[in-house]
Structure formats: C-alpha cells, structure tokens
Design a protein around this motif. Structure first.
Motif, short mmCIF file in Angstrom:
data_model
loop_
_atom_site.label_atom_id
_atom_site.label_comp_id
_atom_site.label_asym_id
_atom_site.label_seq_id
_atom_site.Cartn_x
_atom_site.Cartn_y
_atom_site.Cartn_z
N LYS A 209 0.84 -1.21 0.00
CA LYS A 209 0.00 0.00 0.00
C LYS A 209 0.87 1.25 0.00
CE LYS A 209 -4.29 -1.69 2.06
NZ LYS A 209 -5.09 -1.81 3.28
N VAL A 210 1.94 1.20 0.80
CA VAL A 210 2.87 2.33 0.86
C VAL A 210 3.50 2.56 -0.50
CG1 VAL A 210 5.01 3.18 1.92
CG2 VAL A 210 3.32 1.95 3.32
N ARG A 211 3.90 1.41 -1.12
CA ARG A 211 4.58 1.52 -2.41
C ARG A 211 3.61 1.98 -3.50
NH1 ARG A 211 9.49 -0.93 -2.08
NH2 ARG A 211 10.03 -1.21 0.11
N ALA A 212 2.39 1.46 -3.47
CA ALA A 212 1.39 1.86 -4.46
C ALA A 212 1.08 3.35 -4.32
CB ALA A 212 0.12 1.02 -4.28
N ALA A 213 1.05 3.79 -3.06
CA ALA A 213 0.77 5.21 -2.82
C ALA A 213 1.84 6.07 -3.48
CB ALA A 213 0.71 5.47 -1.31
N ARG A 214 3.09 5.63 -3.38
CA ARG A 214 4.17 6.39 -4.03
C ARG A 214 3.98 6.39 -5.55
NH1 ARG A 214 8.83 3.88 -0.19
NH2 ARG A 214 8.18 5.04 1.65
N MET A 215 3.60 5.22 -6.10
CA MET A 215 3.41 5.13 -7.55
C MET A 215 2.25 6.03 -8.00
SD MET A 215 4.00 1.05 -8.06
CE MET A 215 3.89 0.97 -9.84
N LEU A 216 1.22 6.09 -7.16
CA LEU A 216 0.02 6.86 -7.53
C LEU A 216 0.06 8.29 -6.98
CD1 LEU A 216 -2.51 3.97 -6.85
CD2 LEU A 216 -1.90 4.90 -9.10
N GLU A 217 1.15 8.60 -6.24
CA GLU A 217 1.38 9.94 -5.69
C GLU A 217 0.24 10.39 -4.80
OE1 GLU A 217 2.28 12.00 -9.37
OE2 GLU A 217 4.42 11.71 -8.99
N VAL A 218 -0.13 9.50 -3.86
CA VAL A 218 -1.10 9.86 -2.81
C VAL A 218 -0.56 9.37 -1.48
CG1 VAL A 218 -3.14 9.79 -4.31
CG2 VAL A 218 -2.36 7.69 -3.16
N ASP A 219 -1.26 9.64 -0.38
CA ASP A 219 -0.86 9.08 0.91
C ASP A 219 -1.31 7.63 1.01
OD1 ASP A 219 0.30 11.39 1.78
OD2 ASP A 219 -1.54 12.15 2.75
N ALA A 220 -0.51 6.84 1.76
CA ALA A 220 -0.82 5.41 1.89
C ALA A 220 -2.21 5.18 2.47
CB ALA A 220 0.23 4.72 2.74
N GLU A 221 -2.65 6.09 3.34
CA GLU A 221 -3.98 5.93 3.97
C GLU A 221 -5.09 5.96 2.92
OE1 GLU A 221 -1.76 8.40 5.27
OE2 GLU A 221 -1.03 6.74 6.49
N ILE B 49 -5.07 4.43 0.12
CA ILE B 49 -5.02 3.24 -0.76
C ILE B 49 -5.84 2.09 -0.16
CG2 ILE B 49 -3.51 1.45 -1.74
CD1 ILE B 49 -3.01 4.05 -3.09
N VAL B 50 -6.63 1.47 -1.01
CA VAL B 50 -7.30 0.22 -0.60
C VAL B 50 -6.88 -0.89 -1.57
CG1 VAL B 50 -9.30 1.24 0.52
CG2 VAL B 50 -9.34 0.87 -1.96
N PHE B 51 -6.91 -2.14 -1.05
CA PHE B 51 -6.54 -3.29 -1.87
C PHE B 51 -7.80 -4.07 -2.20
CE2 PHE B 51 -4.59 -7.72 -2.10
CZ PHE B 51 -4.08 -7.53 -3.38
N GLU B 52 -8.14 -4.11 -3.47
CA GLU B 52 -9.37 -4.79 -3.89
C GLU B 52 -9.10 -5.65 -5.12
OE1 GLU B 52 -12.56 -1.32 -2.54
OE2 GLU B 52 -12.32 -1.85 -4.66
N ALA B 53 -9.35 -6.93 -4.99
CA ALA B 53 -9.30 -7.85 -6.14
C ALA B 53 -7.99 -7.72 -6.92
CB ALA B 53 -10.50 -7.62 -7.06
N GLY B 54 -6.89 -7.55 -6.19
CA GLY B 54 -5.59 -7.54 -6.84
C GLY B 54 -5.09 -6.17 -7.23
N ASP B 55 -5.94 -5.15 -7.06
CA ASP B 55 -5.54 -3.79 -7.42
C ASP B 55 -5.46 -2.89 -6.19
OD1 ASP B 55 -5.37 -4.25 -10.19
OD2 ASP B 55 -7.57 -4.07 -10.35
N PHE B 56 -4.43 -2.06 -6.15
CA PHE B 56 -4.33 -1.01 -5.14
C PHE B 56 -4.97 0.24 -5.73
CE2 PHE B 56 -1.14 -4.09 -4.03
CZ PHE B 56 -1.27 -4.19 -2.65
N LYS B 57 -6.04 0.69 -5.05
CA LYS B 57 -6.86 1.77 -5.63
C LYS B 57 -6.86 2.96 -4.70
CE LYS B 57 -10.01 -1.44 -7.88
NZ LYS B 57 -11.30 -2.11 -7.81
N ARG C 130 -8.03 5.38 -10.64
CA ARG C 130 -6.60 5.48 -10.30
C ARG C 130 -6.20 4.25 -9.49
NH1 ARG C 130 -5.39 10.89 -7.42
NH2 ARG C 130 -3.22 10.25 -7.83
N SER C 131 -5.57 3.31 -10.15
CA SER C 131 -5.19 2.07 -9.46
C SER C 131 -3.95 1.47 -10.10
CB SER C 131 -6.34 1.06 -9.49
OG SER C 131 -6.44 0.49 -10.79
N VAL C 132 -3.33 0.57 -9.36
CA VAL C 132 -2.18 -0.15 -9.89
C VAL C 132 -2.28 -1.60 -9.41
CG1 VAL C 132 -0.74 0.67 -7.97
CG2 VAL C 132 0.36 -0.25 -10.00
N ASN C 133 -2.04 -2.52 -10.35
CA ASN C 133 -2.15 -3.95 -10.01
C ASN C 133 -0.99 -4.39 -9.14
OD1 ASN C 133 -1.47 -7.03 -10.94
ND2 ASN C 133 -3.68 -6.62 -10.82
N ILE C 134 -1.25 -5.40 -8.32
CA ILE C 134 -0.22 -5.87 -7.38
C ILE C 134 1.05 -6.31 -8.12
CG2 ILE C 134 -1.14 -8.26 -7.31
CD1 ILE C 134 -0.29 -8.23 -4.28
#
Lengths: 760, 168
Positions: free
Chosen positions: A547-559, A561-569, A576-580
């Motif tokens: 979640k922390v890493r996805a937040a960096r990729m998506l340029e938001v705070d980790a808080e 980010i949610v993990f749903e069905a393989g995607d960090f959204k 705005r999401s990135v797959n695991i």
C-alpha cells in the motif's frame, strides 16, 4: 455447513508445484544425498534385548582397509541430568536419546546401536561390523507390559520412579508414569445405569511403516560447523537433539530437510544424525547412513502395544452415565508412551457425567515407541467405540443415534476439563446418518456394516514463513515446515488467494534451519493450520507495505489506498489504481526490495472429529475379512486443496485398516520375529477397495478460512469400525488387534462351540 | 573376491557401460554408481516395490537383481519415462489426480504401471490392483493411484488411436 464465502484459489485442486520432481525421480530424498569423498556408515546393533556391555574391541574393524573410523557410546558425552529434548509430539530425556543413538554400558532392547563404522564403501562398512567384538552379560528380559508392572518384575532402570501428579514414587519401578482424569462419582453413575458393559482389550506394537528408511548425512567443516542432510518432520527438533546429545551449541548446526518419504510421527528423532556427525568429526569427510528395513522396525519407534480395561454404563434411553478406563501403554525401553494422548481422546467425544481414567506408561525391553498419527488415540478408540456399539445393540438404538445423543459440542469439556472451541462432531454424525452409504441395503450371510467415530485434539505451535518478491511480479514463499504430502501447494494457494495472484505466480520452497525462522515440526496435524496462519500473516504484512509503495506510484498518501481484487486503488477514484504485479515489479523504484515475514503461535485448539463406515464380508472357513465398501468422514474446517485432504482421509483409513487386520510386532522374549514387509504386512492395493470420503466443513474458531488440521484423526476409528462390522457379520466381538484371519476364525469357532454346548 | 565386471546394457534408450562389483545389486549400481537416484530403496528384500525398474519389458525389483545380471539387458528407470520436458501420460495423470503424497513410492508405481499398460492397455480396476500389489504406498490408501493408472490407460489409448488415424 459450508461457509458462504467464495474463494478464487482456496478449495481448488491445482497441481502441486513440487510434484514434477517427484514423478521424474529428480527430487532428492535423504538417501539420495551423494557428496564428494562421502563415506558410508553402518551401525552395529545389540543382539540382546537386555544386557550389560562388558567390553567392546574395535581394533580389528579399524584395521580393515577402507574403514576410516569407528565410534561407540564412549564417544558421546554422558548426560547425567534429566534434561528433556523435544521430539515432535513428545519430549524425551536427553540421556535416553543418547542411548537411542549409541548405548552406554547397557542395552535395553534388541537392535539398540552399540557401535558405528564409517568406510569407503557400504560393503566394507558392513564387513567391519562383523569384526567388532562386544562382550555382553545378558539380563532377564521384560517382554510384556502387565508383567513389567508386577512388584517382582526385573527392573530396566535402577533410577526410574513413577511420575504422577502426586509426585515421584519412592522406589524404582518399570511404571514410568501414571495419568489420571476424573469427573463425578463413577460408582454412583454405574449404579444408576440400566446397562453396563465391561470389556478387556489388547493391541500390539505397530509401526508407522513409512516407505523411506530413516537416514542422515553429515559433514563437519574444519571450523566445527555441522551440516546435516536428513529426512525429518522437524529440522529444528533434529538440531536441538543433536546439539543436546553432542553438547554442541545449536548455532554450529545447520539441518537441511531433504524430501521425506513418509513420517506419520516417526521421523522427529535423531537416531542416526549424532552418529554420522561424530564419524564426520573423526574423518573430516561427509558420512551417510541409511537404515535397512529391519533396522527401521527394530531400532526406530513404533507405536505402543496396549492393555485396556473399559467399563461404560448407560441409561435405557442411551444416555451415558459412567465410564471407567484402565489403560496400560507400552513405552518400550525408555519412558514416553502416548498414554497421555489416550487419556484425553477416547472418552472426550462424549458427555459423560461420571468417569475415571487411569493410565500407565510402562517400560519393557522393546523398541522405544514414538508418535504415530494421533498418538495414543487409536487403541483407546478401539475400546470405547466397540463398547458403545455393544451398548447401542443391547438397547436397540442405532449406533450413530447413540453417539448423537451423547456427542460433545462447543463449550462442552474434554476429559481433562478443557472446553471445546468450535467443533463439528454433531454435524459429522448427522452427515453419516444422511449419507447414501449408511442408508444403502446390505444383505447376505457373513456380511456386516460397522461404524465408529474418532477424535484428535490437533496441534498448533510456532511457524515462520518468508515472502520475497521477484522483478517479474511473482512471489517466493519459504516455509520451514517439512512438506510431507502437498503443503507447498496448500501454502502457495493461500498466497495466491490473499494476493490475488495465479497459483503459478507463487514459488514455494521448504527452507532449512539457517534459511527460515523457527518452525515446530510437521506433526500433530498442525501444518495447514499453523503454517497457514503464518502465510496469511505474511501476506497481510506484504499488503501493508505494498500500500505504501502503491501510494508512491500513484502519488497519494498510503492511507488513501485500498486493496481490492488484486488492485491497489485510490479511495473514491476507482480509475486510479495499480495492479499488485506492477507494485511488485517496481519495488526497487519505490523504496527497495523487502521481505514479508509471518509468524504464528498461540493459536486456539482446532480439534478434528472423524468417522469410518465399513461394509465387509468374513470368510467363515478362514476368518479372512474382505472390505467391500469404505467411507471416511471428517470435519476439516475448510479444505484448501480438497484432493490432498481426501488423500489424508484415505491414507489414514488405510493405515487404520492395516492396524485393524494385519499389522503387529510379534515378539518372543524381546526379539521381534517379523522385521520385514513380508511378515509385517502393510495393506496392498489388492486388500483395499476405493476409499470414499465425505468432507464436512465446520469452521474452526481461529485462523483464516476456518481451517483445521486434517492429518491424523482418520487413523482413529477404523479398527473399531471393522470390529463392529465383524460382529454384525459373524456375531463375534473382537477385543484384540490385529483381527487376523486366525484370530477371527478362532473367535468364530469358540462361539460355535458355545452355541452347540448350550443347545445340547 | 572377483574384481569389478564391465556390464553393457541399454539404459533409458542409451547404450552404456558400467562397472559393477559382482555382489552389488542393480539398485545399488543405479543409485550409488550411476547416480540415478530416482529409483528408491524401501526394504532391500523385494517386498515394497519402491525400486521397480523395467528390464527387458518386465517389472523387476532392482534390489533383488545383481547388476552383473543386467548384461545386454534393456533397462528402463523413472528417469527415462519423460521425453525431454514432456511428461509421460502416467506422470502427468499422477500429478493431476494427486496420486502421490510423500512421493517415495511414486517412481516404483510409475514403472510398475508402465509395465502393466505396455502389455495390457485397457486393464480393469481389479487387474490394476492385482498388478500393483507388489508396490507398497503408505500415504494414499491406493485410491488415487488406481484411479490415475486407469485414467492414464485411457489417455494412452486415445493417443494411440489418434496416432493410428494420422498414419491411416
């Protein structure tokens, strides 16, 4: 009964990732280890069941060309304390472990190691054994548990005192331990009963019968560091035992668990490991030892033979009111029979207001016993479940209904007073009643249907797993639990489920004691449960960091980010999401690689209940039993990989059938007469029908998916189920295992003579 | 004692030569000298079948055969079952049907089953059980093994039918 939750991977049947190495012969089992300059070890064993070792002369053996070293008990430290070491589902005093590796001064059973040779070839090592001269002074042999308990019986150990809750006994005895559990007033309960049945039972020692013989290879480096390659259920147990026996710090020892060819509780013990370490220390070369089958039978631990006296009283409506159990379990040469397991299993499935259970752990001049699948439970279940069958018959009640009437549920207490968490015994019994097999007609002479239930507590313990991540988006899973029947697949399924990956994207392996954190062994039905929890926790830890890493990729705070069905959204922005897999591929750009660790421990008990239903035919001329139909029932909590769950049920049932009909150690004066697979007869493909399974899923109280361990309980009910079916087929109640053709035929003949006498 | 003997044989389709002590079993030479450790030892006296290999078309307990008896023989071991990375249908079906747990008996079962299907491509369940009665498995209760052999027989029959159609 099945939970409504839908899973993607849990409950499916993928090909096990380690299977390819097994069907191609490429996987390395313990005996397959071949190292440069490796020497071969053979062990000289005592021909006497009980004797003093007066002298050992190894000089002629040492002089044989090709012999590089010989060791005896004098090469092992003498342990005077009563310090104990862990050996899977039991503990054993370290001094007795030493004696199981190499005898010091005295031998207590035939086959006990006396000396060991390392030579350049197997044949040379074997030849050297015949050149070792040992002078023995034979001692009187104690070859029966009831004889061993007598006041005037010869003593095996001068310093063994009966241990019980009351403390230590005042004089030496062959009775090593006494366990006792009680509730209510048994005499009063029996007096209130409308029917009381009392019976005596005998069972013999049986072996786990793993097809791969016990083995170990060791190399001691010039700096003293020890590497051990061995087939074991518990690499950490082996490390601890070797360290204790040899008085070497654990940190100097690395145990590499090889692929293992079966264990069933019997491969937790360092029988050979300290010996090959000693020989490697002396020679500076790797040393390998592999037991012969006769050595496996005579010098590793079988399960106890037993004497059991059981009395149960019931009211006319089937309510059980009192039980009185007297159990003697043969420990073999050193204390440690599973009588404790027996005392908390046999009667625990039923609510009985008044009971007394008295159990004895008794030493004899026989191989020291070891755990065997639900240790202790099968023999006492044979007694309890046949007596219940007799009560049901006497009262005219259906045998399953009798159990349903008295069956424990959550909150009820085991015989040791521990309350049950979530259990599925009643659901299991209901499933039996509704099953087509139970309701199918069975007709004809000399055929019968039998039913019995069984219970096992299941273990938990500590497991550690590590997840690491590859730049192609896949995941490595390192577990420390020996995979003895498909758990690499099971553990990979949990990772795939939690991280929303495909099974093929998870790469599981079993690590050694230096690669992965501490793990209790693969035993006690604990792996899928406890290691499964560790895997699940490692996945949750990984997701938190992702979640922390996805937040960096998506340029938001980790808080956010949610993990749903393989995607960090990003919350509220589904676009705005990135797959695991992308997160994994980019780890080095988002803060660097990391490892996710999961550790389990302190889990609640997740007990298992099982049952066997059998149709069989008895040949009236020979007493031979033929199994016609078999269904094995079990509450498994949740089946992660149903094929391997079925496999556990089928395998346990087959072992139980072997125990019931064929298998026994036959002793004469402490000598085992049948230490081969020809004379100690395992069930073959020809002896068995297809074994149908009925899986019941009542979720356990703790852990993900409601999983329960499934390995052990399936061995518990088969002997009683078969005995009950034999009764229906022939009218004889069998009270001794195994129920060989001869025993059944004799029982039938005796019944026939009784019937004829009464008629005349 | 005699010195080592040169044995010439065809091993997994390849002509080969190896040295054998006259007292060494075929099993010991396969494992310890040729390092073909896929063939397992479970009992050493012909009762468990873990060491089953095929010699001249028949299944043999390699622990009961001296290596020097393999002179000029055609030997098949589990290592020769797959064609490169393509598994033999028996191997593939054993995996799909979960017909193994610990796997120690698996090479012996595969070779015994191959020997059966080579001579009887359409066995009944009873025939499979009878033929495999010399191979012990302690984990599975044989259920899934017997099912796998029956299914592999079907796969092999379908493959040979297809091959016949192609050639026709």
């Amino acid at each position: 009964m099945a939970t409504a939750t839908q899973y993607r991977v849990i409950g499916t049947r993928p090909i096990r990732p380690d299977g390819y190495g097994k069907v191609t012969g490429k996987d390395q089992y313990g005996a397959d280890v071949i190292l440069p300059g490796m020497l071969y070890c053979k062990v000289l064993r005592s021909p006497h069941p009980h004797a003093i070792i007066k002298a050992i002369d190894v000089s002629k053996a040492l002089a044989l060309p090709g012999v590089m070293a010989v060791v005896t008990g004098d090469d092992l430290p003498r342990i005077e304390s009563s310090e104990k070491v862990s050996s899977g589902e039991e503990t054993i005093e370290a001094r007795f472990m030493t004696a199981l590796c190499l005898a010091q001064d005295k031998v207590y059973f035939k086959g006990q190691p006396v000396a060991a040779v390392a030579a350049t070839s197997l044949a040379t090592a074997q030849e050297a054994l015949s050149l070792i001269e040992v002078e023995y002074e034979p001692l009187p042999v104690v070859d029966d548990v009831l004889e061993a308990m007598k006041e005037d019986a010869p003593l095996l150990h001068g310093d063994l005192y009966t241990e019980s809750l009351a403390g230590k006994g005042s004089k030496p005895s062959n009775i090593a331990g006494r366990v006792e559990h009680a509730r209510g007033d048994v005499d009063k309960g029996m007096a209130e009963a409308d029917v009381v049945i009392e019976r005596e039972f005998r069972t013999q020692m049986v072996h786990q019968g793993y097809i791969e013989p016990t083995n170990s290879t060791a190399y001691v480096a010039p700096d003293g560091r020890i590497t051990i390659w061995t087939s074991t259920q518990g690499a950490w147990d082996i490390r601890n035992q070797v360290a204790t026996i040899l008085q070497i710090p654990e940190g100097m020892i690395r145990v590499i668990p090889m692929e293992i060819g079966g264990g069933f509780g019997g491969k937790f013990t360092a029988y050979l490991d300290p010996v090959v370490v000693l020989l490697s220390q002396k020679t500076g070369r790797p040393v390998k030892a592999v037991m012969t089958r006769a050595e496996v039978f005579q010098a590793t631990g079988p399960s106890s033979g037993t004497y059991i006296r059981l009395k149960i009283g019931a009211k006319r409506d089937g309510t059980l009111v009192a039980a009185d159990a007297f159990m003697v379990y043969d420990a073999g040469a050193f204390p440690g029979s599973p009588v404790g397991g027996a005392s908390v299993t046999g009667l625990s499935p039923y609510n009985i207001p008044n009971f007394k259970i008295l159990g004895f752990d008794v030493v004899t001049n026989r191989p020291r016993v070891k755990a065997y699948r639900a240790p202790g439970a099968t023999a006492i279940a044979f007694a309890v479940e046949t007596v219940l069958d007799e009560i049901a018959e006497r009262l005219g009640i259906d045998p399953v209904d009798l159990r349903l009437k008295n069956a424990v549920g959550p909150g009820d207490r085991m015989t040791n007073g521990v309350p049950y968490p979530s259990i599925g015994f009643r659901e299991l019994l209901t499933a039996v009643k509704e099953h087509p097999h139970y309701n199918a007609p069975l007709e004809g002479k000399w055929v019968g249907r039998g039913f019995a239930a069984g219970f096992w507590m299941n273990g938990s313990g500590v497991s550690t797993v590590h997840l690491t991540f590859n730049t192609d988006g896949t995941v490595n899973l390192i577990e420390g639990s020996t995979d003895i029947g498909g758990t690499r697949a099971t553990m990979a399924q949990i990772v795939a489920e939690e991280l929303w990956l495909e099974m093929e994207e998870v790469k599981p392996m079993v690590g050694d004691t230096q690669i992965v954190g501490f793990n209790d062994g693969t035993g006690g039905s604990r792996t899928t449960y406890s290691t499964g929890v560790a895997v699940w926790k490692a996945c949750q830890n990984a997701i938190a960091e992702f979640k922390v890493r996805a937040a960096r990729m998506l340029e938001v705070d980790a808080e956010e980010i949610v993990f749903e069905a393989g995607d960090f959204k990003v919350k509220g922005h589904p676009d705005r999401s990135v797959n695991i897999r992308e997160v994994i591929r980019n780890l080095r750009h988002t803060g660097g690689h990391f490892e996710a660790v999961g550790v389990s421990g302190g889990l609640k008990m997740a007990p298992a209940f099982g049952a066997s239903l059998v149709d069989l035919a008895v040949d009236p001329e020979t007493g031979k039993v033929e199994i016609l139909r078999w269904t094995q029932f079990q509450d498994v909590g949740k089946a992660i990989h149903p094929s391997y769950v079925e496999g556990q049920l089928q395998g346990g049932a087959a072992q139980g059938i072997g125990w019931a009909l064929y298998e026994e150690y036959i002793f004469r004066d402490g000598h085992m007469l049948n230490p081969t697979f020809l004379d100690y007869r395992l069930p073959t493909a020809l002896d068995l029908p297809m074994i149908d399974t009925c899986i019941i899923e009542v979720p356990a109280s703790d852990g993900p998916y409601g999983v329960r361990g499934v390995g052990e309980v399936s061995i518990v009910p088969p002997p009683a189920a078969i005995a009950n079916a034999i009764y229906r087929a022939t009218g004889v109640r069998m009270n001794e295992l195994p129920m060989t053709s001869e025993r059944v035929w004799r029982a039938m003949s005796q019944r026939q003579s009784r019937v004829e006498q009464e008629a005349s | 004692m005699l010195g080592k003997v040169v044995v010439r044989a065809v091993l997994n389709g390849q002509e080969c030569e190896f040295l054998a002590d006259p007292r060494q079993t075929l099993l010991e030479v396969l494992r310890e000298e040729l390092h073909l450790t896929g063939t397992k030892e479970g009992c050493g006296n012909g009762n468990c079948g873990a060491c089953t290999v095929i010699v001249n078309g028949r299944p043999v307990n390699s622990c009961l055969m001296l290596a020097v008896q393999a002179q000029d023989a055609v030997i098949e071991t589990v290592e020769g079952l797959a064609r490169g990375s393509k598994l033999h249908p028996l191997q593939q079906v054993f995996l799909e049907e979960a017909a193994l747990q610990c796997g120690i008996c698996t090479p012996g079962f595969l070779m015994a089953a191959k020997a059966l299907l080579d001579v009887n491509p359409d066995p009944t369940e009873a025939e499979v059980r009878h033929y495999l009665a010399g191979n012990l498995c302690r984990c599975t209760g044989y259920d899934k093994i017997v099912r796998a052999v029956l299914k592999a027989a079907q796969v092999l029959r379908e493959e040979s039918e297809k091959a016949a159609e192609v050639s026709a």
